[in-house]
Design a protein around this motif. Structure first.
Motif, PDB file in Angstrom:
ATOM      1  N   LEU A  52       0.731  -1.137   0.094  1.00  0.00           N
ATOM      2  CA  LEU A  52       0.290  -0.478  -0.095  1.00  0.00           C
ATOM      3  C   LEU A  52       1.265   1.376  -0.499  1.00  0.00           C
ATOM      4  O   LEU A  52       0.090   2.125  -0.361  1.00  0.00           O
ATOM      5  CB  LEU A  52      -0.512   0.154   1.653  1.00  0.00           C
ATOM      6  N   CYS A  53       1.650   0.867   0.168  1.00  0.00           N
ATOM      7  CA  CYS A  53       3.019   2.878   0.031  1.00  0.00           C
ATOM      8  C   CYS A  53       2.739   3.282  -1.347  1.00  0.00           C
ATOM      9  O   CYS A  53       3.227   2.214  -1.999  1.00  0.00           O
ATOM     10  CB  CYS A  53       4.368   1.638   0.951  1.00  0.00           C
ATOM     11  N   GLU A  54       2.650   4.124  -1.428  1.00  0.00           N
ATOM     12  CA  GLU A  54       2.502   4.695  -2.272  1.00  0.00           C
ATOM     13  C   GLU A  54       3.713   5.441  -3.550  1.00  0.00           C
ATOM     14  O   GLU A  54       3.899   5.234  -4.689  1.00  0.00           O
ATOM     15  CB  GLU A  54       3.095   5.956  -2.125  1.00  0.00           C
ATOM     16  N   LYS A  55       5.479   4.975  -2.372  1.00  0.00           N
ATOM     17  CA  LYS A  55       6.701   4.520  -3.129  1.00  0.00           C
ATOM     18  C   LYS A  55       6.336   3.418  -4.048  1.00  0.00           C
ATOM     19  O   LYS A  55       7.286   3.776  -5.442  1.00  0.00           O
ATOM     20  CB  LYS A  55       7.435   4.371  -2.433  1.00  0.00           C
ATOM     21  N   GLY A  56       5.614   2.621  -4.011  1.00  0.00           N
ATOM     22  CA  GLY A  56       6.077   1.251  -5.039  1.00  0.00           C
ATOM     23  C   GLY A  56       6.999   0.182  -5.008  1.00  0.00           C
ATOM     24  O   GLY A  56       7.139  -0.065  -6.027  1.00  0.00           O
ATOM     25  N   LYS A  57       7.810   0.709  -3.679  1.00  0.00           N
ATOM     26  CA  LYS A  57       8.785  -0.252  -3.713  1.00  0.00           C
ATOM     27  C   LYS A  57       8.793  -1.540  -1.972  1.00  0.00           C
ATOM     28  O   LYS A  57       8.305  -1.730  -2.041  1.00  0.00           O
ATOM     29  CB  LYS A  57      10.156   0.762  -3.142  1.00  0.00           C
ATOM     30  N   SER A  58      10.178  -2.386  -2.449  1.00  0.00           N
ATOM     31  CA  SER A  58       9.951  -3.247  -1.935  1.00  0.00           C
ATOM     32  C   SER A  58      10.349  -3.746  -0.237  1.00  0.00           C
ATOM     33  O   SER A  58       9.960  -4.229  -0.099  1.00  0.00           O
ATOM     34  CB  SER A  58      10.991  -4.296  -2.343  1.00  0.00           C
ATOM     35  N   GLU A  59      10.429  -2.220   0.227  1.00  0.00           N
ATOM     36  CA  GLU A  59      10.155  -1.515   1.473  1.00  0.00           C
ATOM     37  C   GLU A  59       9.395  -0.518   1.250  1.00  0.00           C
ATOM     38  O   GLU A  59       9.300   0.386   0.331  1.00  0.00           O
ATOM     39  CB  GLU A  59      12.156  -1.566   1.968  1.00  0.00           C
ATOM     40  N   PRO A  60       8.748  -0.440   2.728  1.00  0.00           N
ATOM     41  CA  PRO A  60       7.942   0.812   3.039  1.00  0.00           C
ATOM     42  C   PRO A  60       9.156   1.552   3.655  1.00  0.00           C
ATOM     43  O   PRO A  60      10.007   1.526   3.621  1.00  0.00           O
ATOM     44  CB  PRO A  60       7.134  -0.039   3.413  1.00  0.00           C
ATOM     45  N   CYS A  61       8.317   2.560   2.962  1.00  0.00           N
ATOM     46  CA  CYS A  61       8.617   4.118   3.094  1.00  0.00           C
ATOM     47  C   CYS A  61       9.025   4.459   4.676  1.00  0.00           C
ATOM     48  O   CYS A  61       9.653   5.403   5.303  1.00  0.00           O
ATOM     49  CB  CYS A  61       8.921   5.205   2.631  1.00  0.00           C
TER      50      CYS A  61
END
Length: 336
Positions: A52-61
């Motif tokens: 659901l993180c807006e950054k869309g990476k493999s770790e949440p920001c």
């Protein structure tokens, strides 16, 4: 709520989730299976947080609006399925909370995540209702089923989900966490880690449990003095254990660990390998007084006590028979 980096162990499962996100191959349904306390909820929450993180990476920001919503428990696209009946997840629970809402597109994220804890409690009707959804889910839907018993699921559910099984952590890993994070003394950390058998949540619980401290004290006294006790004293001690509501299965686990130390020291003569390092003197004494055959009989007696209890044999009788074997075998000098 933890991110992937903060979760201890389970590297294969974390890597599976992270690669699924990185390569855009997120499945529509997962089963996370493992003992209570092993980290199923932490892994599911970390996966949901990352999805659901807006950054869309493999770790949440951990900083965007979506991450803050998840952390505060207010994200509209993360749904925790609840059930009113403590022992059952019924068909109405699944229909109202999943089936009737899953076709509504996400409010603010690309994904819509459902987490079903204690999923083994779903009735057959509830599982069949869920099956219709996971057979043809919308592209944005991710359903996470958390369970302590995946054998409770219908074969059709199992075949349509990615199954991920949590494995026990190494004792060293659990011990290090207890010492570094909870500042537990090394001698106690050894015992908690060994007793938890790779379950970090259980180890953490033991470290703060007054009941376990009581059990620890009572068991040590019994095991160190069983040889000197006569039958009436043993029976009194058994009744005392019952009156103090000690978990009898945990008592048996404790005894197994104790005699494992005795046997290990008798073979290797290395106190550094002991769980009960602080009790080296007593373990050394028993290892000299008890033969290899005697230790084998004691460990068999502990196993037999467990079998008898499972068969609803009277607790006092099962424990009496076991303790008499212990008393009989100690000080039989058959081997040097």
């Amino acid at each position: 709520m933890l991110n992937f980096q903060e979760i201890i162990g389970h590297d294969q499962i974390k890597e599976h989730f992270q690669k699924a996100i990185e390569y855009n191959k997120v499945s529509h349904a997962y089963i996370l299976a493992g003992e209570a306390g092993m980290g199923r909820k932490s892994l599911a929450n970390a996966f949901a947080l990352t999805l659901l993180c807006e950054k869309g990476k493999s770790e949440p920001c951990m900083e965007c609006h979506a991450c803050k919503q998840v952390l505060s428990g207010s994200h509209p696209d993360l749904i925790y399925v609840s059930h009113e009946k403590p022992g059952t997840i019924g068909v109405d629970d699944i229909r109202k909370q999943i089936n009737d809402t899953i076709m509504i597109r996400p409010y603010s994220s690309y994904y819509k995540v459902y987490i079903v804890d204690e999923a083994e409690k779903m009735t057959q009707q509830a599982q069949n209702a869920l099956l219709k959804t996971i057979e043809e889910p919308p592209s944005y839907a991710v359903i996470l089923l958390l369970t302590t018993n995946q054998e409770a699921f219908l074969p059709t559910i199992l075949s349509r989900c990615v199954q991920l099984k949590l494995k026990p952590l190494r004792d060293f890993t659990v011990k290090k966490y207890l010492m570094d994070t909870l500042h537990v003394e090394e001698a106690d950390a050894d015992i908690y880690a060994a007793f938890a058998r790779g379950n970090l949540g259980k180890a953490i619980s033991l470290a703060s449990s007054e009941d376990f401290k009581l059990l620890h004290g009572e068991m040590l006294h019994l095991l160190k003095h069983v040889k000197e006790m006569d039958i009436s004293e043993l029976l009194d001690y058994i009744r005392k254990m019952k009156e103090e509501n000690l978990d009898i299965y945990e008592c048996l686990d404790f005894m197994q660990l104790w005699y494992r130390d005795v046997l290990l020291y008798k073979v290797a003569r290395d106190m550094n390998q002991l769980i009960f390092k602080d009790e080296y003197s007593s373990i050394n004494e028993i290892s000299q007084k008890c033969s290899y055959e005697g230790l084998e009989k004691i460990l068999e007696a502990i196993d037999k006590a467990r079998v008898r209890l499972d068969a609803n044999v009277n607790m006092e009788l099962a424990m009496e028979l076991m303790l008499l074997v212990m008393k009989e075998q100690i000080d039989r000098r058959r081997e040097p």
